[in-house]
Design a protein around this motif. Structure first.
Motif, PDB file in Angstrom:
ATOM      1  N   TYR A  36     -24.916 123.182  23.236  1.00 47.24           N
ATOM      2  CA  TYR A  36     -25.336 123.424  24.618  1.00 47.24           C
ATOM      3  C   TYR A  36     -26.180 124.699  24.741  1.00 47.24           C
ATOM      4  O   TYR A  36     -26.205 125.343  25.781  1.00 47.24           O
ATOM      5  CB  TYR A  36     -24.102 123.557  25.524  1.00 47.24           C
ATOM      6  N   TYR A 134     -25.586 123.178  30.538  1.00 41.36           N
ATOM      7  CA  TYR A 134     -25.579 121.732  30.324  1.00 41.36           C
ATOM      8  C   TYR A 134     -24.466 121.103  31.158  1.00 41.36           C
ATOM      9  O   TYR A 134     -23.361 121.652  31.243  1.00 41.36           O
ATOM     10  CB  TYR A 134     -25.318 121.410  28.855  1.00 41.36           C
ATOM     11  N   ASN A 137     -21.135 120.856  29.469  1.00 41.38           N
ATOM     12  CA  ASN A 137     -20.478 122.089  29.023  1.00 41.38           C
ATOM     13  C   ASN A 137     -19.491 122.573  30.087  1.00 41.38           C
ATOM     14  O   ASN A 137     -19.725 123.549  30.805  1.00 41.38           O
ATOM     15  CB  ASN A 137     -21.528 123.165  28.715  1.00 41.38           C
ATOM     16  N   HIS A 166     -32.280 117.133  28.471  1.00 41.64           N
ATOM     17  CA  HIS A 166     -30.926 117.398  28.951  1.00 41.64           C
ATOM     18  C   HIS A 166     -30.980 117.928  30.383  1.00 41.64           C
ATOM     19  O   HIS A 166     -31.752 118.837  30.695  1.00 41.64           O
ATOM     20  CB  HIS A 166     -30.220 118.415  28.052  1.00 41.64           C
ATOM     21  N   THR A 168     -29.238 119.911  33.472  1.00 45.25           N
ATOM     22  CA  THR A 168     -28.366 121.082  33.529  1.00 45.25           C
ATOM     23  C   THR A 168     -27.934 121.369  34.972  1.00 45.25           C
ATOM     24  O   THR A 168     -28.536 120.887  35.922  1.00 45.25           O
ATOM     25  CB  THR A 168     -29.085 122.336  32.985  1.00 45.25           C
TER      26      THR A 168
END
Length: 191
Positions: A36, A134, A137, A166, A168
């Protein structure tokens, strides 16, 4: 401008120099650390050398600050923590961090972040600290929320890592929000 060394009960936050190259490599070459992180895991010691050069250049150009996290008890280098996208004029930055998995869940990251927040708001006179995390996470999202950060929203396909995009979360903590817990514990309001 001299790089500021910060201290907590258990940690020293120090300037990262070439003597830390192997430690940086050992941390950033681990999949569980970089999963991450926003960059692919390191595969060569040269990548660690280069990132240290970037840390130092960004500090001297007043664009970022990155501390090495060192245990006071044995001088063990366990990770880094920094202010990215530092804009002194606009009084803002984004916080980022990573720590070797052997030292996860011991409160070191929280302890280091609290000191960097204090430094950022009191010494650098920043008003806003952001954090990009992320979605997956959860540990980092939970840590930031415990420290008072508020989730502002989602940044779609914000980071490109390991050949994929990704999404976030964006978090932030304003100086007045950071001051509030201290004022509440004293039974007064921060001004």
């Amino acid at each position: 401008m001299l790089f500021p060394t910060l201290e907590t009960d258990r940690l020293k936050l120090i300037e990262i120099t070439p003597i830390h190259t192997l430690s940086i490599f050992e941390i950033l070459s681990l999949d569980e650390v970089t999963r991450y992180y926003g960059t692919d895991r390191f595969t060569s010691i040269e990548e660690a050398r280069k990132i240290i050069e970037v840390f130092q250049k960004n500090f001297y150009e007043k664009r970022a600050m990155r501390w090495g996290i060192v245990l006071k008890e044995n001088n063990k280098f366990i990770g880094t923590l920094g202010l990215n996208g530092l804009q002194l004029k606009n009084k803002k930055a984004e916080i980022g961090y990573e720590i070797h998995p052997s030292f996860w869940r011991k409160g070191y990251t929280s302890e280091a972040i609290k000191e960097v927040l204090r430094y950022s708001y009191q010494e650098l006179k920043l008003n806003r600290i952001g954090a990009v995390v992320y979605l997956e996470n959860e540990a980092s999202s939970n840590l930031l929320q415990k420290l008072g950060f508020k989730k502002e929203g989602v940044l779609r396909d914000y980071l490109f890592q390991n050949n994929s995009y990704h999404t976030t979360s964006m978090f932030s903590l304003l100086k007045r929000e950071w001051e509030l817990p201290a004022a509440e514990s004293l039974g007064t309001h921060a001004k």
